[in-house]
Write a protein that holds these residues in place. Structure first.
Motif, PDB file in Angstrom:
ATOM      1  N   ILE A 135       0.878  -1.184   0.000  1.00  8.18           N
ATOM      2  CA  ILE A 135       0.000   0.000   0.000  1.00  8.18           C
ATOM      3  C   ILE A 135       0.907   1.223   0.000  1.00  8.18           C
ATOM      4  O   ILE A 135       1.481   1.603   1.022  1.00  8.18           O
ATOM      5  N   LEU A 170      -8.742   0.770  -1.022  1.00 12.85           N
ATOM      6  CA  LEU A 170      -8.651  -0.341  -0.072  1.00 12.85           C
ATOM      7  C   LEU A 170      -9.774  -1.347  -0.314  1.00 12.85           C
ATOM      8  O   LEU A 170      -9.557  -2.567  -0.219  1.00 12.85           O
ATOM      9  N   TYR A 225       3.331  -0.942   4.187  1.00  8.89           N
ATOM     10  CA  TYR A 225       2.680   0.365   4.097  1.00  8.89           C
ATOM     11  C   TYR A 225       3.742   1.443   3.929  1.00  8.89           C
ATOM     12  O   TYR A 225       4.549   1.677   4.833  1.00  8.89           O
ATOM     13  N   VAL A 253      -5.461   2.842   7.201  1.00  7.35           N
ATOM     14  CA  VAL A 253      -4.630   1.753   6.674  1.00  7.35           C
ATOM     15  C   VAL A 253      -4.325   0.731   7.765  1.00  7.35           C
ATOM     16  O   VAL A 253      -4.491  -0.487   7.565  1.00  7.35           O
ATOM     17  N   ALA A 268      -7.441  -1.252   8.701  1.00  4.03           N
ATOM     18  CA  ALA A 268      -7.828  -2.231   7.683  1.00  4.03           C
ATOM     19  C   ALA A 268      -6.985  -3.491   7.774  1.00  4.03           C
ATOM     20  O   ALA A 268      -7.502  -4.610   7.654  1.00  4.03           O
TER      21      ALA A 268
END
Length: 307
Positions: free
Chosen positions: A156, A217, A234, A263, A266
């Motif tokens: 991500i 996402l 990340y 983030v 999740a």
């Protein structure tokens, strides 16, 4: 929560060079005061064999031995020196160490890293080696050896600049999903195709950005409906902040913190270990960049506590 640092391995840069090397030292110095739940560790150095998991052996040798030609050196943006090689190895080693730690403890961080412009056979944009690509491949190899199963990985990448090197390295690898949320008109001007690219307009602010993140996402998890990733990297670039010289987006400090919170939440809700790397940050005031990064680390610690 463990965080690995590399700031003591400095680059000998010429006066006026625009790479904000000082931010790494300031971040490491502020962490014990402002985020005391973090234990700081000196990063190990990545080996040639580890680097060759994502880079061609010839490129690794050329960097290590100072054999890069002038054009490839300009693309990286740093003058070659033994110190540059050591710092680059340590930056990758920090992400490797953080990835191993995250798989055991849920969350861990590299206080540098996110060198996503480096491709298999070249560097670029202040990135010599691609720390996330190397660490992802190494974790897959170690996981397969120990567990006899596949470790799927998701990247991500929320640096404001597209992760072109990471996208290119994993272009034909279905075991690694690359997501990049970045400025449409920003560097690199020739972009690679990630598995999911979300290009944002100049001036994009909190609400629009967070809506785009939620959508991205959602698509990431929909893609993995049959089998979730076992590890998330990340890349939390501070350069989406409104005070960044190079970012061209307009996220507030509160918007940046909410980005990070979403983030980490999740990943945590799906019980996916998360590796944090800091990515870019070129604040007009360098302490503004560091403050954004401190906020990211606070969110990481909050997620770590839940593990």
């Amino acid at each position: 929560m463990l965080a690995f640092h590399t700031d003591q391995f400095t680059l000998p840069l010429p006066p006026g060079h625009r790479f904000p090397q000082e931010k790494y030292r300031r971040l490491r110095q502020r962490v014990p005061v402002e985020v005391p739940e973090i234990e700081l560790c000196v990063a190990p150095a990545a080996t040639d064999g580890e680097l060759a998991l994502a880079h061609t052996p010839g490129y690794v040798t050329d960097v290590a031995e100072g054999l890069l030609d002038a054009a490839r050196q300009r693309e990286i943006g740093f003058p070659w020196s033994p110190e540059m090689v050591e710092r680059s190895r340590r930056s990758v080693g920090a992400t490797i160490a953080a990835a191993r730690t995250a798989l055991a403890q849920g969350v861990a961080a590299n206080l540098a890293g996110g060198t996503h412009h480096a491709g298999a056979a070249q560097g670029g944009g202040f990135c010599v080696f691609n720390d996330i690509a190397v660490a992802a491949r190494l974790m897959q190899a170690e996981w397969g050896r120990h567990h006899r199963s596949l470790l799927r990985v998701a990247v991500i990448d929320l640096d404001v600049h597209q992760g072109n090197g990471t996208a290119a390295i994993f272009r034909d690898d279905p075991t690694v999903f690359t997501l990049s949320l970045h400025g449409e008109k920003n560097f690199p001007f020739r972009k690679e195709a990630s598995d999911l690219d979300v290009a944002l307009p100049d001036g994009c602010a909190d609400a629009e950005y967070l809506d785009a993140l939620d959508g991205a996402l959602g698509r990431l998890w929909a893609h993995h409906a049959d089998a979730l990733p076992g590890l998330v990297f990340y890349l939390a670039g501070a350069d989406a902040h409104e005070g960044d010289r190079l970012g061209r987006l307009k996220l507030t400090a509160a918007g940046m913190a909410e980005r990070d919170r979403r983030v980490f939440a999740a990943a945590r809700e799906r019980r996916i270990p998360a590796v944090l790397t800091m990515g870019g940050g070129y604040g007009r005031v360098i302490d503004d960049t560091v403050s954004v990064q401190i906020g990211t680390l606070r969110e990481a610690v909050g997620s770590f506590r839940c593990w």
